[in-house]
Design a protein around this motif. Sequence first.
Motif, mmCIF file in Angstrom:
data_model
loop_
_atom_site.group_PDB
_atom_site.id
_atom_site.type_symbol
_atom_site.label_atom_id
_atom_site.label_comp_id
_atom_site.label_asym_id
_atom_site.label_seq_id
_atom_site.Cartn_x
_atom_site.Cartn_y
_atom_site.Cartn_z
ATOM 1 N N ALA A 99 13.403 11.747 -3.659
ATOM 2 C CA ALA A 99 12.689 10.566 -4.152
ATOM 3 C C ALA A 99 13.632 9.380 -4.276
ATOM 4 N N LYS A 100 14.823 9.609 -4.779
ATOM 5 C CA LYS A 100 15.794 8.529 -4.919
ATOM 6 C C LYS A 100 16.212 7.986 -3.561
ATOM 7 N N ILE A 101 16.457 8.878 -2.610
ATOM 8 C CA ILE A 101 16.842 8.443 -1.262
ATOM 9 C C ILE A 101 15.689 7.669 -0.624
ATOM 10 N N HIS A 102 14.482 8.189 -0.754
ATOM 11 C CA HIS A 102 13.299 7.496 -0.219
ATOM 12 C C HIS A 102 13.196 6.091 -0.813
ATOM 13 N N PHE A 103 13.310 6.000 -2.138
ATOM 14 C CA PHE A 103 13.203 4.714 -2.824
ATOM 15 C C PHE A 103 14.178 3.690 -2.250
ATOM 16 N N TRP A 104 15.444 4.068 -2.163
ATOM 17 C CA TRP A 104 16.460 3.119 -1.709
ATOM 18 C C TRP A 104 16.337 2.798 -0.226
ATOM 19 N N LEU A 105 16.073 3.795 0.606
ATOM 20 C CA LEU A 105 15.900 3.502 2.032
ATOM 21 C C LEU A 105 14.719 2.565 2.250
ATOM 22 N N ILE A 139 14.578 2.096 11.423
ATOM 23 C CA ILE A 139 15.051 3.485 11.471
ATOM 24 C C ILE A 139 15.280 4.050 10.064
ATOM 25 N N PRO A 140 16.007 3.344 9.182
ATOM 26 C CA PRO A 140 16.133 3.889 7.819
ATOM 27 C C PRO A 140 14.801 3.943 7.069
ATOM 28 N N LEU A 141 13.919 2.996 7.349
ATOM 29 C CA LEU A 141 12.595 3.020 6.713
ATOM 30 C C LEU A 141 11.837 4.275 7.118
ATOM 31 N N ILE A 142 11.838 4.575 8.393
ATOM 32 C CA ILE A 142 11.156 5.775 8.887
ATOM 33 C C ILE A 142 11.799 7.039 8.313
ATOM 34 N N ILE A 143 13.117 7.067 8.254
ATOM 35 C CA ILE A 143 13.800 8.226 7.657
ATOM 36 C C ILE A 143 13.368 8.389 6.197
ATOM 37 N N GLY A 144 13.314 7.283 5.459
ATOM 38 C CA GLY A 144 12.876 7.341 4.072
ATOM 39 C C GLY A 144 11.462 7.860 3.931
ATOM 40 N N LEU A 145 10.577 7.416 4.819
ATOM 41 C CA LEU A 145 9.188 7.878 4.755
ATOM 42 C C LEU A 145 9.062 9.357 5.132
ATOM 43 N N ILE A 146 9.866 9.808 6.084
ATOM 44 C CA ILE A 146 9.875 11.233 6.430
ATOM 45 C C ILE A 146 10.379 12.052 5.237
ATOM 46 N N LEU A 147 11.415 11.559 4.569
ATOM 47 C CA LEU A 147 11.922 12.264 3.384
ATOM 48 C C LEU A 147 10.883 12.295 2.273
ATOM 49 N N VAL A 188 0.820 -1.215 0.000
ATOM 50 C CA VAL A 188 0.000 0.000 0.000
ATOM 51 C C VAL A 188 0.854 1.265 0.000
ATOM 52 N N SER A 189 1.792 1.378 0.908
ATOM 53 C CA SER A 189 2.598 2.606 1.002
ATOM 54 C C SER A 189 3.412 2.840 -0.259
ATOM 55 N N MET A 190 4.047 1.783 -0.770
ATOM 56 C CA MET A 190 4.856 1.964 -1.980
ATOM 57 C C MET A 190 3.997 2.275 -3.192
ATOM 58 N N ALA A 191 2.850 1.616 -3.302
ATOM 59 C CA ALA A 191 1.975 1.889 -4.442
ATOM 60 C C ALA A 191 1.474 3.332 -4.398
ATOM 61 N N LEU A 192 1.067 3.791 -3.225
ATOM 62 C CA LEU A 192 0.605 5.176 -3.106
ATOM 63 C C LEU A 192 1.728 6.165 -3.400
ATOM 64 N N ALA A 193 2.927 5.883 -2.894
ATOM 65 C CA ALA A 193 4.062 6.759 -3.193
ATOM 66 C C ALA A 193 4.331 6.763 -4.693
ATOM 67 N N GLY A 194 4.257 5.591 -5.309
ATOM 68 C CA GLY A 194 4.469 5.509 -6.752
ATOM 69 C C GLY A 194 3.444 6.302 -7.536
ATOM 70 N N ILE A 195 2.182 6.211 -7.127
ATOM 71 C CA ILE A 195 1.118 6.966 -7.797
ATOM 72 C C ILE A 195 1.362 8.466 -7.642
#
Length: 120
Positions: free
Chosen positions: A65-71, A102-110, A44-51
Amino acid sequence: MGIRLIKIAGVYFVIAILMGMYMSMSHQFQLRGVHTHLNLVGWVSMALAGILYHLFPAAAESRLAKIHFWLHNLALPVMMLGVAFLSYGRTEFAGIIPIGAIPLIIGLILFVVNLFRNVK
């Protein structure tokens, strides 16, 4: 970026669905936390971010966006591995969870910062 996230979200969706089917057929539900997180944070989160990235190309083209994607994509499997171990009572592996979380949360904040900066 949007299309990449949507495609990877589809992979997480298939993994989560297969995991759910296995759990229901075997009546073993220890991995329900992994199943739930893969559905919500993977699918859900990745699909919504992708949309959103597809709808707002300026956000998709940003460095955020690139940092978010990889994190997101590197951290989620690590976190899920830790949750899986913990689900089977292997508390000595609980330290793996924050290594992924922690990196996942950082990515989502970014991701959210990116939305505020580039979605207009």
